[in-house]
Write a protein that holds these residues in place. Structure first.
Motif, PDB file in Angstrom:
ATOM      1  N   ARG A 681      39.343-103.295 -43.556  1.00  0.00           N
ATOM      2  CA  ARG A 681      39.319-103.328 -42.098  1.00  0.00           C
ATOM      3  C   ARG A 681      40.293-104.414 -41.687  1.00  0.00           C
ATOM      4  O   ARG A 681      40.123-105.593 -42.001  1.00  0.00           O
ATOM      5  N   LEU A 682      41.341-103.995 -40.965  1.00  0.00           N
ATOM      6  CA  LEU A 682      42.453-104.909 -40.754  1.00  0.00           C
ATOM      7  C   LEU A 682      42.765-105.115 -39.274  1.00  0.00           C
ATOM      8  O   LEU A 682      42.551-104.233 -38.441  1.00  0.00           O
ATOM      9  N   LEU A 683      43.282-106.283 -39.015  1.00  0.00           N
ATOM     10  CA  LEU A 683      43.778-106.612 -37.685  1.00  0.00           C
ATOM     11  C   LEU A 683      45.305-106.633 -37.722  1.00  0.00           C
ATOM     12  O   LEU A 683      45.901-107.008 -38.728  1.00  0.00           O
ATOM     13  N   GLN A 686      49.110-108.022 -31.682  1.00  0.00           N
ATOM     14  CA  GLN A 686      49.198-107.346 -30.382  1.00  0.00           C
ATOM     15  C   GLN A 686      49.517-108.442 -29.368  1.00  0.00           C
ATOM     16  O   GLN A 686      48.678-109.274 -29.054  1.00  0.00           O
ATOM     17  N   VAL A 701      45.831-110.572 -31.514  1.00  0.00           N
ATOM     18  CA  VAL A 701      45.547-109.592 -32.566  1.00  0.00           C
ATOM     19  C   VAL A 701      44.625-108.514 -32.020  1.00  0.00           C
ATOM     20  O   VAL A 701      43.895-108.718 -31.062  1.00  0.00           O
ATOM     21  N   ARG A 702      44.689-107.365 -32.674  1.00  0.00           N
ATOM     22  CA  ARG A 702      43.738-106.300 -32.371  1.00  0.00           C
ATOM     23  C   ARG A 702      43.419-105.541 -33.649  1.00  0.00           C
ATOM     24  O   ARG A 702      44.128-105.652 -34.653  1.00  0.00           O
ATOM     25  N   LEU A 703      42.352-104.786 -33.603  1.00  0.00           N
ATOM     26  CA  LEU A 703      41.966-103.985 -34.760  1.00  0.00           C
ATOM     27  C   LEU A 703      42.995-102.897 -35.012  1.00  0.00           C
ATOM     28  O   LEU A 703      43.509-102.304 -34.065  1.00  0.00           O
ATOM     29  N   THR A 705      43.020-100.982 -38.547  1.00  0.00           N
ATOM     30  CA  THR A 705      42.526-100.034 -39.553  1.00  0.00           C
ATOM     31  C   THR A 705      41.033-100.219 -39.681  1.00  0.00           C
ATOM     32  O   THR A 705      40.549-101.341 -39.774  1.00  0.00           O
ATOM     33  N   VAL A 706      40.303 -99.135 -39.697  1.00  0.00           N
ATOM     34  CA  VAL A 706      38.854 -99.238 -39.657  1.00  0.00           C
ATOM     35  C   VAL A 706      38.274 -99.671 -40.998  1.00  0.00           C
ATOM     36  O   VAL A 706      37.261-100.346 -41.059  1.00  0.00           O
TER      37      VAL A 706
ATOM     38  N   ILE B  29      45.835-108.652 -41.219  1.00  0.00           N
ATOM     39  CA  ILE B  29      44.825-109.635 -41.605  1.00  0.00           C
ATOM     40  C   ILE B  29      43.506-108.897 -41.754  1.00  0.00           C
ATOM     41  O   ILE B  29      43.188-108.020 -40.965  1.00  0.00           O
ATOM     42  N   GLU B  30      42.740-109.296 -42.744  1.00  0.00           N
ATOM     43  CA  GLU B  30      41.422-108.677 -42.904  1.00  0.00           C
ATOM     44  C   GLU B  30      40.485-109.206 -41.831  1.00  0.00           C
ATOM     45  O   GLU B  30      40.358-110.417 -41.636  1.00  0.00           O
ATOM     46  N   SER B  31      39.811-108.295 -41.152  1.00  0.00           N
ATOM     47  CA  SER B  31      39.024-108.732 -40.000  1.00  0.00           C
ATOM     48  C   SER B  31      37.773-109.509 -40.419  1.00  0.00           C
ATOM     49  O   SER B  31      37.329-110.390 -39.711  1.00  0.00           O
ATOM     50  N   LEU B  43      43.227-115.619 -30.009  1.00  0.00           N
ATOM     51  CA  LEU B  43      44.180-114.578 -30.431  1.00  0.00           C
ATOM     52  C   LEU B  43      43.611-113.189 -30.165  1.00  0.00           C
ATOM     53  O   LEU B  43      44.292-112.290 -29.682  1.00  0.00           O
ATOM     54  N   GLY B  47      44.892-110.326 -27.676  1.00  0.00           N
ATOM     55  CA  GLY B  47      45.105-108.964 -28.160  1.00  0.00           C
ATOM     56  C   GLY B  47      44.388-107.944 -27.285  1.00  0.00           C
ATOM     57  O   GLY B  47      44.894-106.837 -27.053  1.00  0.00           O
ATOM     58  N   ASN B 108      37.647-103.667 -29.438  1.00  0.00           N
ATOM     59  CA  ASN B 108      38.187-105.008 -29.674  1.00  0.00           C
ATOM     60  C   ASN B 108      37.321-106.064 -28.995  1.00  0.00           C
ATOM     61  O   ASN B 108      37.023-107.111 -29.560  1.00  0.00           O
TER      62      ASN B 108
END
Lengths: 1058, 480
Positions: A681-683, A686, A701-703, A705-706, B29-31, B43, B47, B108
């Motif tokens: 799950r990646l950000l 943005q 940043v935003r999301l 990849t789920v 980046i890994e959330s 941040l 976003g 988000n």
């Protein structure tokens, strides 16, 4: 003209260089012949031509020799010895020495090669000992034919291997499927292994990935079809494995082969389009129909009509007597092709070498596209003392091309050229001196004509230059520890350095975007480096009593890193600059880089055992760890067994059975062909703008990849049962295979609700079964002075989706403009066509009243409109009446090769066919029957009036959207039969008689005339029944958006050995 | 033999040490490891502004203006034209995109709201601010969603994909009552009144209060609307700019009249596409911009507009097309463009003129006869529109004779003042006039070829969403 001259001189220079290298090496390597009391002779082939490089050994002794350029050999032997003659692709001959001192031998071509050596994963085996389903192809047999990539060498040659000519573009465009589609994820291409180096290439229409090898360097191709054969490649083997073995040096004097090919390509078929006059006539009719539908009179002059329904433009054209433009002729050309190949081969006891070089230069049948390949290969084997062998293989290949994105929709500013040539307004001229570019433009046309850029302007003004330098090298050191026990260490590097520069100039417009627009320049530099290392321990022992044991253990790792840097510029001051120059203002430049890595670590083990070459057992196991998944490690076991019944005593008397083997196998393979990092799950970045004046860019940043914590590979379990039967002294060989493979945990980018915050998720879900039969028949029909042999193979595959996700909801695929054109659901094959089913045309008002129809909107059912089937029987036509309207998968495919030879002539005829697949012909997809863009001549059979109802299938022409406009749905009038039978290749060779070649000091000299795609029988009205929108778009297969047409190639080849 | 052992050992060591199977991610980046401190929350909030901006960069005008009598497409026969002409379908990509972009933004924000309690902030004010911004953004998204789609799935925390596949639609009254209104009330209390330096442009308590007023008006809760907006007006934090055209001048961002605007910055990524789309296709060539023209002023609007006013001059422009014919375009959002699809032009989501108009409307609904307070609000707007200081353009007694007349005057004023800012369609729906107004519009200009019916107050839920989650059925009336 200057460009051609320059190219020619370059080619000659490279050619000369290669020749020089060959000569130099060969003079170094000249080998002294052994001395002593000698026996000598000449070895010839079926056609009495001397054979070079035949190994001659005295059985049980050390003495050996090899035939020279004249096929002559000398060897020391005594009376009672047995001489054994071996040559790849020929039956070995054994001759006992009596009193004679001259032993001449004629070798016989090995038809199926029961005794041939077959490359398997991490080793080699004799064909007769194979317990799994492996097909072999020898590209040498095809070497005088036009062969642009290595996939084409497999086309139609092996049962169960379907090579689809998806695009005729230079430098690429074949899609290969082994035993049906066993994946729903993006990539369906097999794993390629070149001399043990694993290349996971992926398939792409754009880059032509098959420039990694020169087909002329290939000695053999083995296709591992069943899981037991492929499982040794574990998590990447589910789509099948293609093992490619390059030619090696053989002991003896330098042997040089030179081949020169030259030819020309033309468009295989033009689509039957309406002429300009026909188009104008229909255009008037379409506008009148709308005008009358909205309650007006057909006799109203333009002054009374609204803009869209004015007809003066078309009437004026008809009155003018002008011819209009054939846009297909405007973009296609006769395209020259040339190729030069040199191959030098030879060696001594201690060093054997194969050096080759080749140049290929192919122009595209669409003007201004071309592809060139400069390839070089050197394979050298060293014997270092008694115990060590070193093998070094290196192959740098440079390709460059002027690329045109011919596929895609005409909307696309940089692509859609073929579709535009089909749809472009035929009333329009090509050139228009009043425009910026000098070309007429179809953008924002009046008269309700659809907006599109002139395809001729696109091919002349768009520039896309691509270059790739690929280096494939591997070094292997083998240590013979004890007899039968070997340790091999190898390392390889596969480097691909890709550079591209392209510009979409300001003078080229796009859909509704009139030039001048802002130009766009892009420069890409991408390097992919793939490193592989492997340690292999193998042991083979033949125990007394007939036990034969072979054990292999391997540990290997692979690492890949892709680094890409892209620079872009836009709205620059000139269209002539194709790079992102530093002098451009900074506001117009943008840079970006990408870096991606993956790693794979594996352990492999295999045991082969046989008892008296009668009973065979094989078991293998591979463990793969991959960085691409959340659950990293997977185990891939396989086992197989075979019984050579023909070796049993009770079969000995049946003389007409030469060999009979029953085999059965089971194995597990995987597919990891998804992108990297998909389980996380990646950000992503943005940015936004803040500050008093609202002009401070700030990062956020935003999301993106789920993620999926359960992501793992697809797993295929496959059963295979087969019979290998050889009859009548091996003149008839039959192979039959049945397979049943079930793939579970399918990797799929699954559409998920937008309410999750994301669009799609890579998931493991569902099951697909592929079940099929494969038959191969090889026969030597005539074996006298007139020879005829043939190879026929046919494959039946039935695909069934067994399960899909937890909700069992169908999956949909999109054909670009239309949504959900393909449906995948349980109980059926993947990606069936889905839409409204047209069952005819309303002939008159009575028929309109008879059927449930569309009552509102633009598409009200009227005489002349399509009748849609009320599938759900609710008395009205709605979106819920969509149903399955076609199947893109063939019922069976076949290949049939016939070789005839008589004296010095050889004729080869290769037919390939596919039956039962349907194609979604989307060239007219967005504008059917509307006469806002050109269309096929079948529209002439339209409904015109109740008295003149046409062919009953083609609706009337009408300006507005068709069908259920509210839904913009696909209907069955787009679906066509894509069955075909293609004379894929026919060639005639003449071998200059030995008398003459001797005088020329040549070993042989062969002239060949070949034609590719000579003729095709098909009902399909588009260019190519195998054309694809997108190679590997598994969920939307069989969609033709107007792909690059196939080319018919006429080629002349001159080949000589000296 | 010995050497081989060493080589083998070396190989294994070399390979296993470099952690081959755990390759780093370079571009993202890994959330799960991301939210560590205040900086990361900031941040993520920025976003979220960005994802909110994506809604307004090109799309919002398509569903808030295009269906109305203010805007139409010219020359386009695709998805935009279909919306313009009310040939609306569940597969229209514009509608699909509206659903997608709003829920993306909501996801988000929900992540941020879930992360905030686990973070130690440098001050309570900062924590309140980030929380307030997130709540406002979420409320705005839902406000748009319920106005476009009616009942929609209600999500107020991070959810799994599996949960998203099971959601059904929540009654829009519940969405208003349980989420939009409480979120905005909370945001109003949490957010600062203003910012300084590089934080200017962020969401303020005034923005939350204005949006709350707008929500009350939309739900016909006039009393609360008057309370909120009356309070805001009384604080005198915002004022009308003297010159109408200055509202839209990109060099004048975040001015005194602006309450909340989406900020755009010319460039490759952060810019607005909308100003390029606010012209007709035939102007594309002469303007030197090339993009699908989405919206042009209707002749309906132009013919009714008070052509002498400064407001008209700033709103509607005329430019020559290729054959030198003068063609109208939306001047309000037009500016010189150097880079395609991207301009500095901010999108005004909330501005003070809107507050005055909403306040006047709510007052008029509450009182049987027009009140002076409401009339003054409109007069303020009109004086600025005509650039006069005196009462020469004020409402005449006839225009405020009774509630119904005044209601129509306010509606018309609203139309002219706020045209092309994403209000007109929602206004028509709120006032229940959409069927009457739009059919009259089509009758005048398209010979009645298109038809608006009662069900057209809502868009259908995108077919694509129903395909992946049938729990969203039934679709809105008229689309089943």
């Amino acid at each position: 003209m200057n460009r051609r001259l320059l190219k020619l001189s370059q080619n000659v220079a490279v050619w000369a260089l290669l020749l020089a290298i060959g000569m130099f090496v060969s003079s170094l390597m000249a080998v002294a012949q052994p001395r002593g009391k000698t026996i000598s002779g000449t070895v010839v082939d079926d056609a009495q031509n001397p054979l070079v490089g035949v190994t001659v050994v005295v059985e049980g002794k050390k003495a050996n020799a090899i035939t020279n350029v004249h096929g002559r050999y000398e060897i020391t032997a005594s009376r009672g010895d047995v001489l054994v003659f071996n040559y790849l692709g020929m039956h070995p001959q054994k001759i006992a020495v009596t009193n004679q001192t001259v032993v001449d031998v004629q070798m016989v071509t090995n038809m199926v090669g029961v005794d041939e050596i077959v490359v398997v994963g991490y080793g080699m085996q004799n064909r007769r000992d194979i317990t799994t389903a492996i097909s072999s192809v020898s590209p040498d047999k095809l070497q005088d034919m036009p062969l642009f990539d290595i996939n084409q060498a497999m086309s139609g040659q092996a049962a169960g291997v379907n090579v689809i000519s998806a695009s005729g573009a230079p430098g690429g465009g074949t899609d290969i499927q082994i035993r049906g589609l066993s994946t729903l994820s993006a990539d369906t291409s097999p794993l390629y292994v070149v001399d043990g180096v694993v290349l996971q290439l992926g398939s792409s229409l754009e880059e032509g990935p098959f420039s990694f090898i020169n087909p002329a360097d290939v000695a053999s191709i083995e296709i591992l079809k069943d899981a037991a054969a492929a499982a040794i490649y574990g998590s990447r083997a589910s789509n099948g494995v293609v093992l490619i073995t390059t030619k090696n040096g053989e002991k003896g004097q330098a042997r040089v082969r030179v081949a020169i090919k030259t030819g020309v390509q033309e468009v295989f078929n033009k689509v039957d389009l309406l002429s300009a006059q026909e188009f104008a006539t229909l255009a008037i009719e379409a506008r009148n129909n709308l005008w009358v539908d909205t309650g007006h009179s057909i006799t109203d002059p333009d002054a009374l009509r609204n803009n869209n329904t004015k007809i003066g433009y078309f009437q004026d054209f008809l009155d003018s007597g002008k011819k209009g433009t054939d846009w297909q002729d405007a973009i296609y050309q006769l395209a020259p092709y040339q190729e030069y190949q040199v191959n030098v081969n030879g060696g001594s006891e201690t060093v054997k070498y194969m050096v080759s070089g080749g140049i290929m230069d192919q122009e595209g049948i669409v003007k201004n596209s071309d592809f060139q390949r400069y390839s070089f290969r050197t394979n050298v084997d060293f014997k270092l003392g008694r115990r060590f062998d070193l093998s070094v293989k290196m192959s740098p290949i440079y390709t460059r091309q002027n690329y045109l994105r011919t596929h895609g929709r005409y909307h696309d500013a940089a692509g859609g050229i073929v579709q535009a040539a089909l749809l472009m307004n035929p009333l329009m001229d090509i050139y228009d001196p009043t425009t910026l570019s000098g070309y007429s433009t179809g953008i924002a046309q009046s008269n309700a004509m659809t907006s599109m850029e002139n395809p001729v302007a696109k091919i002349n003004l768009l520039k896309d230059q691509r270059e790739a330098f690929r280096f494939l090298g591997d070094v292997a050191l083998n240590y013979n520890i004890l007899p039968g026990l070997n340790f091999k260490l190898s390392g390889s590097a596969n480097v691909n350095s890709y550079h591209a520069n392209n510009i979409t100039p300001s003078t080229v417009g796009a859909y509704n975007e009139l030039p001048p627009k802002q130009n766009a320049i892009q420069s890409t530099a991408r390097r992919t480096i793939n490193l592989q290392s492997s340690a292999q321990l193998s042991y083979r022992k033949q125990f007394s009593g007939g036990h034969d044991l072979n054990v292999v253990g391997v540990f290997e790792t692979q690492f890949e890193k892709m680094h890409e840097v892209i620079a872009r510029a836009s709205d620059t001051w000139t269209d002539d600059m194709i790079i992102v120059d530093s002098s451009l203002a900074e506001d117009y430049r943008l840079g970006q880089s990408n870096l991606v890595e993956w790693g794979l670590m594996s352990g492999v083990g295999r045991i082969n055992y046989n008892f008296r070459s009668k009973y065979y057992l094989m078991a293998s196991l591979r463990a793969d760890g991959s960085s691409r998944f959340a659950k990293k490690w997977g185990i891939f076991p396989a086992a197989s067994a075979a019984w050579r019944i023909s070796q049993e005593p009770f079969m000995r008397n049946i003389r007409w059975i030469s060999d009979l083997k029953l085999r059965a196998s089971y194995g597990v393979t995987g597919n990891n062909a998804i992108g990297n990092y998909q389980h996380l799950r990646l950000l992503t970045g943005q940015s936004y703008t803040l500050g008093a004046a609202g002009e401070m860019a700030v990062n956020g940043v935003r999301l993106s990849t789920v993620g999926n914590d359960d992501l793992t590979w697809e797993q295929t379990n496959q059963i295979d049962a087969g019979i290998d039967l050889s009859l009548f002294r091996r003149r008839l060989n039959i192979t039959v295979d049945y397979y049943n493979k079930k793939t579970k945990d399918l990797l799929l980018s699954l559409q998920i609700p937008y309410t999750s915050g994301f669009t799609s998720r890579m998931s493991n879900m569902g099951k697909v079964r592929n079940e099929g039969w494969e038959f191969t028949l090889q026969s030597q029909n005539l074996n006298g002075r007139f020879k005829w042999d043939s190879n026929f193979n046919i494959s039946f595959n039935k695909q069934t989706v067994l399960a899909l996700g937890p909700t069992k909801d169908p999956l949909y695929g999109d054909a670009s403009y239309f949504a959900n054109t393909n449906i995948t659901q349980v109980g059926q094959p993947v990606g069936l066509f889905y839409g409204m089913k047209a069952i005819g045309v309303y002939k008159n008002q009575e028929e309109v009243d008879m059927y449930p129809g569309i009552k509102t909107g633009n598409a009200i059912s009227r005489p002349g409109e399509l009748i849609y089937e009320d599938v759900n029987k609710d008395g009205r036509i709605t979106i819920d009446d969509r149903t399955i309207i076609g199947d893109p998968h063939p019922d069976f495919t076949f290949g049939f090769t016939n070789n005839f030879s008589y004296r010095n002539f050889t004729l080869k005829v290769f037919l390939r066919g596919s039956v039962g697949a349907e194609v979604m012909n989307m060239a007219w997809g967005s504008t059917p029957y509307r006469m806002i863009a050109n269309g096929p001549t079948t529209w002439l059979n339209r409904w015109q009036s109740p008295e003149n109802p046409g062919d009953g299938k083609t609706p009337r022409v009408k300006l507005t959207n068709r069908g259920i406009i509210d839904f913009e749905q696909l209907d069955s009038t787009f679906i066509e039969d894509g069955s075909f039978l293609n004379i894929q290749n026919v060639s005639l060779s003449y071998r200059v008689p030995a008398k003459i070649t001797k005088k020329l000091r040549l070993q042989n000299l062969v002239f060949t005339l070949a034609v590719n795609n000579a003729y095709m029988w098909t009902k399909y009205t588009g260019y190519n029944p195998e054309g694809r929108m997108n190679i590997g778009s598994t969920l939307a297969p069989g969609v033709d958006w107007g792909t690059y047409p196939l080319s018919r190639t006429y080629m002349f080849t001159l080949a000589t050995n000296f | 033999m010995k050497q081989i052992k060493y080589i083998l050992l070396l190989c294994v060591a070399a390979i296993t040490s470099c952690d081959l199977l755990d390759r780093p991610v370079y571009d993202r980046i890994e959330s799960k490891t991301f939210y560590k401190d205040e900086k990361d929350i900031n941040l993520a909030v920025i976003g979220s502004y960005g994802t909110l901006g994506a809604i307004y960069a090109a799309d919002f005008v398509k569903y808030a203006e295009l269906p109305s009598d203010n805007s139409s497409t010219v020359g386009d026969t695709g998805d935009h034209a279909l919306l313009d002409k009310f040939i609306v379908s569940p597969v229209n990509p514009v509608i699909q995109s509206a659903w997608r972009l709003h829920y993306r933004c909501i996801a988000n924000v929900n992540d941020i709201l879930a992360a905030i309690p686990n973070i130690t902030f440098t001050s309570d004010e900062k924590e309140d601010q980030y929380k307030g911004e997130a709540l406002f953004i979420r409320a705005l998204c839902y406000f748009n969603l319920v106005r476009l789609f009616g009942d929609v799935p209600y999500i107020d925390r991070p959810i799994t994909v599996e949960e998203s596949q099971q959601l059904s639609r929540t009654d829009k009254a519940k969405v208003y009552a349980d989420l939009i209104i409480p979120d905005l009330q909370a945001a109003k209390a949490l957010l600062p009144a203003n910012y300084s330096g590089e934080d200017i442009g962020r969401i303020t308590s005034g923005a939350a209060q204005t949006l709350l007023g707008s929500v009350y008006l939309t739900t016909y809760d006039y009393e609360n609307c008057v309370n909120e907006l009356g309070d805001l007006i009384a604080k005198k934090r915002y004022s009308l700019l003297p010159v109408y055209a200055d509202i839209f001048n990109p060099d004048n961002a975040n001015h005194a009249e602006s309450i909340f605007e989406i900020q755009f910055e010319k460039g490759y990524t952060g810019g607005s596409q909308w100003s390029c789309q606010a012209h007709s296709r035939e102007l594309a060539e002469t303007l030197g911009v090339s993009t699908a023209a989405v919206t042009v002023p209707t002749s309906d609007l132009i013919s009714l507009f008070e052509t002498g006013s400064a407001r008209y001059q700033a709103t509607i422009g005329k430019l020559p097309n290729a054959s030198n014919k003068q063609v109208s375009h939306v001047k309000k959002h037009y500016m010189e463009l150097s880079i395609q699809n991207h301009s500095d032009d901010n999108w005004p989501v909330l501005r003070y003129a809107d507050v005055l108009l909403m306040y006047a409307e709510a007052l008029n609904e509450l009182n049987a006869t027009p009140t002076q307070e409401a009339i003054d609000c409109i007069n303020q707007i009109r004086r600025r529109a005509y650039a006069v200081e005196d009462n020469s353009q004020d409402l005449t007694p006839a225009e405020v004779i009774d509630q119904q007349t005044f209601r129509e005057v306010i509606a018309e004023e609203r139309r002219f003042e706020l045209c092309f800012e994403g209000h007109r369609w929602f206004d028509l729906v709120r006032t229940g006039k959409y069927v009457e107004v739009m059919n009259a519009h089509f009758e005048r200009y398209n010979s009645g070829a298109y038809n608006v019916e009662n069900y057209n107050n809502l868009f259908p839920v995108p077919q694509r969403e129903i395909d992946v989650n049938p729990n969203l059925l039934p679709n809105n009336p008229g689309f089943n």
